[in-house]
Design a protein around this motif. Structure first.
Motif, PDB file in Angstrom:
ATOM      1  N   ASN A  47       0.834  -1.208   0.000  1.00  0.00           N
ATOM      2  CA  ASN A  47       0.000   0.000   0.000  1.00  0.00           C
ATOM      3  C   ASN A  47       0.865   1.253   0.000  1.00  0.00           C
ATOM      4  O   ASN A  47       0.603   2.201  -0.747  1.00  0.00           O
ATOM      5  CB  ASN A  47      -0.939   0.017   1.205  1.00  0.00           C
ATOM      6  CG  ASN A  47      -2.044  -1.005   1.094  1.00  0.00           C
ATOM      7  OD1 ASN A  47      -2.375  -1.459   0.012  1.00  0.00           O
ATOM      8  ND2 ASN A  47      -2.611  -1.379   2.221  1.00  0.00           N
ATOM      9  N   LEU A  67      -5.066   6.472   0.739  1.00  0.00           N
ATOM     10  CA  LEU A  67      -5.844   5.246   0.567  1.00  0.00           C
ATOM     11  C   LEU A  67      -7.126   5.400   1.369  1.00  0.00           C
ATOM     12  O   LEU A  67      -7.084   5.499   2.583  1.00  0.00           O
ATOM     13  CB  LEU A  67      -5.036   4.050   1.068  1.00  0.00           C
ATOM     14  CG  LEU A  67      -5.702   2.691   1.051  1.00  0.00           C
ATOM     15  CD1 LEU A  67      -6.022   2.268  -0.371  1.00  0.00           C
ATOM     16  CD2 LEU A  67      -4.813   1.673   1.723  1.00  0.00           C
ATOM     17  N   GLY A  70      -9.876  -0.244   1.219  1.00  0.00           N
ATOM     18  CA  GLY A  70      -9.233  -1.410   0.623  1.00  0.00           C
ATOM     19  C   GLY A  70      -7.852  -1.710   1.138  1.00  0.00           C
ATOM     20  O   GLY A  70      -7.060  -2.306   0.423  1.00  0.00           O
ATOM     21  N   LYS A  76      -8.644  -1.120  -4.343  1.00  0.00           N
ATOM     22  CA  LYS A  76      -8.460   0.019  -3.446  1.00  0.00           C
ATOM     23  C   LYS A  76      -9.163   1.250  -3.989  1.00  0.00           C
ATOM     24  O   LYS A  76      -9.335   1.383  -5.199  1.00  0.00           O
ATOM     25  CB  LYS A  76      -6.977   0.336  -3.304  1.00  0.00           C
ATOM     26  CG  LYS A  76      -6.150  -0.933  -3.153  1.00  0.00           C
ATOM     27  CD  LYS A  76      -5.085  -0.842  -2.185  1.00  0.00           C
ATOM     28  CE  LYS A  76      -4.336  -2.143  -2.020  1.00  0.00           C
ATOM     29  NZ  LYS A  76      -4.711  -2.841  -0.836  1.00  0.00           N
TER      30      LYS A  76
END
Length: 95
Positions: A47, A67, A70, A76
């Motif tokens: 991520n 983000l 997700g 995501k």
């Protein structure tokens, strides 16, 4: 015009290199950006690599890319402050 863009990303971690594979469409007809990163999906590394890669690619500060959904999924939802949807598409299409 909004001062942020939001879009879906399908992330593939553990790739041989960081790259964008282009846009796809999900079953509901929504656009999804396909992205590969080298980082493994361990302790949020993939991520973090995704957010850093998108910021560099879009030419915005890392703090502008977040983000939203997700964190534990391959699909995501990303938010980019400082660019609208058209700006994101233009930057990514230019690649």
């Amino acid at each position: 015009m909004s001062d942020f863009a939001r879009f879906a990303v399908k992330l593939t971690p553990g790739a041989s290199l960081d790259r964008i594979d282009g846009w796809d469409v999900d079953a509901e007809g929504r656009a999804i950006l396909k992205v590969r990163v080298r980082a493994r999906p361990v302790e949020g590394e993939a991520n973090a690599a995704l957010l850093k890669f998108l910021a560099k690619t879009l030419g915005v500060p890392k703090s502008a890319v977040t983000l939203q959904r997700g964190g534990q999924s391959r699909l995501k939802m990303i938010r980019v402050d400082g660019l609208d949807d058209d700006g994101v598409r233009a930057n990514l299409t230019a690649l």
